[in-house]
Design an enzyme around this catalytic site. Structure first.
Site, short mmCIF file in Angstrom:
data_model
loop_
_atom_site.label_atom_id
_atom_site.label_comp_id
_atom_site.label_asym_id
_atom_site.label_seq_id
_atom_site.Cartn_x
_atom_site.Cartn_y
_atom_site.Cartn_z
N ARG A 35 1.40 -0.83 0.12
CA ARG A 35 0.45 -0.06 0.25
C ARG A 35 0.51 1.25 -0.20
O ARG A 35 0.73 2.10 -0.77
CB ARG A 35 -1.05 -0.17 1.16
CG ARG A 35 -1.99 -1.08 0.80
CD ARG A 35 -2.90 -1.84 2.71
NE ARG A 35 -2.27 -1.98 3.52
CZ ARG A 35 -2.59 -1.93 4.10
NH1 ARG A 35 -3.97 -1.50 5.36
NH2 ARG A 35 -1.82 -2.80 5.14
N ASN A 49 -6.62 -2.91 0.33
CA ASN A 49 -6.85 -4.33 1.22
C ASN A 49 -7.66 -4.65 1.51
O ASN A 49 -8.74 -4.28 2.80
CB ASN A 49 -5.54 -5.43 2.81
CG ASN A 49 -4.67 -4.81 2.63
OD1 ASN A 49 -3.90 -4.64 1.51
ND2 ASN A 49 -2.89 -4.96 3.90
#
Ligand code: ZN
Ligand code: ZN
Length: 742
Positions: free
Chosen positions: A19, A37
């Site tokens: 990320r 996620n």
């Protein structure tokens, strides 16, 4: 081309700094949108002029990621003005469970730097490193779903977690002296030692010769210096079994031969124990009385700090559990079990959610699949049904197949004992929870009495799943290739189709149809398991000649003992029957007087291999005969040759005996290769594969390979999974999956 879209990324994409990586690239390329996620995947929505370039970057991912699949689709929802990292959501669990990663170079530099706020902090980590599976409760991988949830971030850590330009941006394991897990050094009575830094104190005590239990990433180790190794063996009652060591990287070349590949493995993020050939086979005998020594480099912040303070170049570092039992993870349990074996305990207050032994690799082949490598994920098409493989009994693990991926758990151990059996059940529950899977097919060993077989039946009853028994050695071959082949499975023991004990088998075909086309001679094991523990019994079982009894009596067997053994074999009382390669090697070790009692798994065969180093192999005549529809290689005739040479040798001359050991391994390997090549010719197959624990023996493996390759056939092994029984659960799933596809 679209300038916006929704991208789903599958593979090892969590716990690897995905990320923050996406965030930084989006900023750089002027992309608006978000990343989050989603279950075990990553979802990215982006919009901007350089969207195509952005997608190319996503396909590559950050260094630790492994991307299996990238799906780009249209997106017509609203897109924010900025790029954001959104909270995780539950979603599809496509099988990605991040393994633990060794502390990275940059974090080690932070630990060493007096200017850093991580100076000397044992639990330093970043997006590129640190514990993962060992602290993971459920997916998606975020701090609140790990055992780091008990350590709320301090202001400095929160600031760094939120800083886009930091290596710890969105690092789920971020922690420092002020907010993170702490260490304590305890006496066996549980009293905390006051005073200095616990790691520094531990180093001093180790240097002074004390034995210390250290709670690490996946469980407890016992550590001590080389000088204290005999004391440790004494306390543990393990006089023969080699220990692994943790060694300073700059010192390893002084004690062992290290190839370029082995060094890369030692330095890699998985940091396994690498079994290396010693420079002097007789050196460091207190650690290992074999010609090899298992070495690993420091892999956690704790280890790095410990070695900064330590004066010794290496430490014995052995799992604190008994061999075959689960790693010990909790301090109370550790103290209850080990308070008489160790002098101190160095422990911490971060819960080990999932235990993980150290992985072990030799010659590029995995011996133990565990920390850093497992849970192991492999893309493979075995159909639509979800399959569970419960493994064999010794050196067990479990595998789960779902939607094109097969996940194999870390090493579980010997399921014969109740603790390990409980751990097997726990591991199955863990995998199914993490993957959100309900199994429809359960594959298990064909042995009707294994606890794992019994458990498979219970699970199948409860879940209404189909049971598929898989013969042990066919699972070995299925774990090696999906192609039509001749399969060689050489190992200790596995339950055969005919109820005898198999272990030196040749197959032809492709999963799930493997015909047994050849095997080693079926020989008696006088007293069953007793012949495994005392290989001299095995020797007489294979070659029941008076000369063998004379050899045994020259070593202290009484007339009565020899007479009982003779009667047992002649009258066939209490004999199991086996074609095991392991038992043949045990018997050879017994003939040469190298190992009279087996005290750990594989000991006689390993000692035979070590003993053969420096021996000159001579070719002996090989004898084959037909039995049923198959061909048999006569191990009895091999022993006749060995006995003749042994009786003709000056038994005091080591070189003569080494020559016999080398010749024995060489000719056994030639015999096995011959069986496989005869089958290849009969069946018109060109590919020969090798699996089984005996294939770790370098001399045997290389002789088989050379024989096969020099005859123009293809020779294949699978370095991705253990050659020993750590590949069985994987092979069981493959076998059961291929069966459904028929
Ligand atoms: Zn790091
Ligand atoms: Zn902090």
């Amino acid at each position: 081309m679209p300038s916006s879209g929704r991208v789903i990324i599958r593979g090892i994409v969590q716990g690897v700094g995905f990320r923050p990586f996406v965030y930084a690239k989006a900023r750089e390329l002027g992309i608006r949108g978000y990343v989050k996620n989603l279950g075990s995947e990553v979802e990215v929505v982006g919009s901007g002029g350089r969207f195509d370039e952005f997608v190319d970057v996503l396909r590559r991912g950050p260094p630790l990621s492994r991307i299996d699949q990238v799906i780009v689709e249209d997106y017509d929802g609203e897109i924010a003005k900025d790029f954001l990292i959104l909270p995780s959501e539950e979603g599809v669990l496509s099988g990605m469970i991040p393994p633990d990663i060794a502390t990275c170079e940059e974090c080690i530099a932070d630990i060493d730097s007096p200017e850093s706020r991580y100076h000397q902090y044992w639990c330093t980590s970043c997006v590129n490193c640190g514990p993962r599976y060992s602290i993971l409760q459920v997916l998606p991988y975020d701090r609140e779903r790990t055992s780091m949830s008990g350590f709320p971030m301090c202001l400095d850590c929160s600031r760094e977690y939120g800083d886009h330009f930091s290596r710890r941006h969105h690092a789920q394991t971020i922690a420092c002296q002020d907010c993170g897990p702490r260490l304590r050094l305890l006496s066996p009575d549980g009293d905390e030692l006051p005073g200095r830094d616990p790691i520094h104190e531990t180093a001093i005590l180790l240097d002074e010769g004390e034995i210390i239990a250290i709670r690490g990433v996946g469980g407890f180790h016992i550590a001590c210096t080389e000088e204290s190794a005999p004391k440790l063996k004494d306390r543990l009652g393990r006089s023969e079994q080699p220990f692994a060591v943790m060694i300073r990287p700059e010192h390893v070349d002084r004690i062992a031969k290290v190839s370029v590949e082995e060094r890369a493995l030692l330095m890699g993020q998985e940091r396994p124990i690498v079994v290396l050939e010693k420079k002097d086979p007789a050196a460091h005998a207190a650690i290992s009385n074999l010609h090899t020594i298992g070495c690993m480099f420091p892999y956690s912040g704790l280890h790095h700090i410990l070695f900064r303070h330590l004066r010794h170049p290496l430490l014995v570092m052995t799992s604190a559990n008994m061999p075959g039992y689960p790693m010990i993870t909790g301090i109370n349990h550790a103290m209850a079990l080990m308070r008489h074996d160790v002098d101190y305990f160095l422990t911490h207050d971060r819960v080990i959610v999932n235990r993980c032994d150290d992985s072990v690799v030799r010659d590029g082949f995995i011996i133990r699949l565990s920390r850093g490598i497992a849970p192991k994920r492999k893309a493979i098409d075995l159909g639509r049904r979800c399959i569970l493989g419960v493994g064999p009994e010794l050196n067990s693990n479990v595998s789960l197949y779902r939607d094109g991926f097969l996940i194999t758990s870390p090493h579980v151990g010997n399921v014969r004992n109740p603790q390990t059996y409980a751990y097997l059940q726990e591991t199955i529950a863990k995998l199914t929870t993490l993957l959100g899977a309900g199994y429809e097919v359960i594959a298990h060993d064909a042995h009707p009495q294994f606890l794992s077989t019994r458990y498979a039946r219970e699970l199948a009853d409860a879940a209404g799943a189909e049971l598929v028994p898989v013969q042990h050695h066919r699972a070995h071959i299925a774990a090696t290739t999906l192609d039509p082949c001749v399969g060689i499975a050489i190992d200790g023991v596995g339950y055969g189709d005919d109820g005898t004990i198999w272990g030196g088998e040749i197959f032809a075909g492709m999963a799930p149809e493997y015909d047994r086309t050849g095997h080693l001679e079926v020989v008696p094991m006088p007293g069953g398991d007793l012949a495994t523990r005392f290989p001299e019994r095995m020797l007489y079982g294979i070659l029941p000649e008076p000369e063998i009894l004379e050899v045994l009596m020259s070593r202290g067997w009484t007339d009565i003992e020899a007479g009982v053994l003779e009667t047992q074999v002649k009258r066939e009382i209490n004999l199991a029957r086996t074609s095991s390669t392991g038992r043949v090697l045990d018997a050879a070790a017994a003939l040469l007087g190298i190992c009279r009692e087996r005290t750990y798994d594989g000991e006689p065969a390993m000692k035979l291999e070590s003993f053969s180093i420096g021996g000159r192999a001579r070719p002996w005549e090989l004898n084959y005969f037909a039995e049923g529809s198959g061909e048999v290689f006569s191990t009895r005739s091999l022993f006749r040759n060995a006995l003749t040479e042994y009786l003709g040798s000056d038994r005091e001359t080591l070189q003569d005996l080494r020559d016999i050991a080398a010749s024995f391994q060489f000719n056994l390997a030639r015999g096995i290769a011959g069986l496989a090549m005869h089958t290849a010719e009969d069946r018109g197959l060109h590919k020969i594969v090798l699996s089984g624990g005996v294939a770790y023996n370098r001399a045997i493996r290389e002789t088989i390979r050379d024989e096969i390759v020099s005859s123009g056939l293809e020779f294949v092994m699978n370095p991705e999974y253990p050659l020993g029984d750590g590949c069985i659960s994987f092979g069981q799933c493959v076998y059961a999956g291929m069966r459904r596809r028929e």
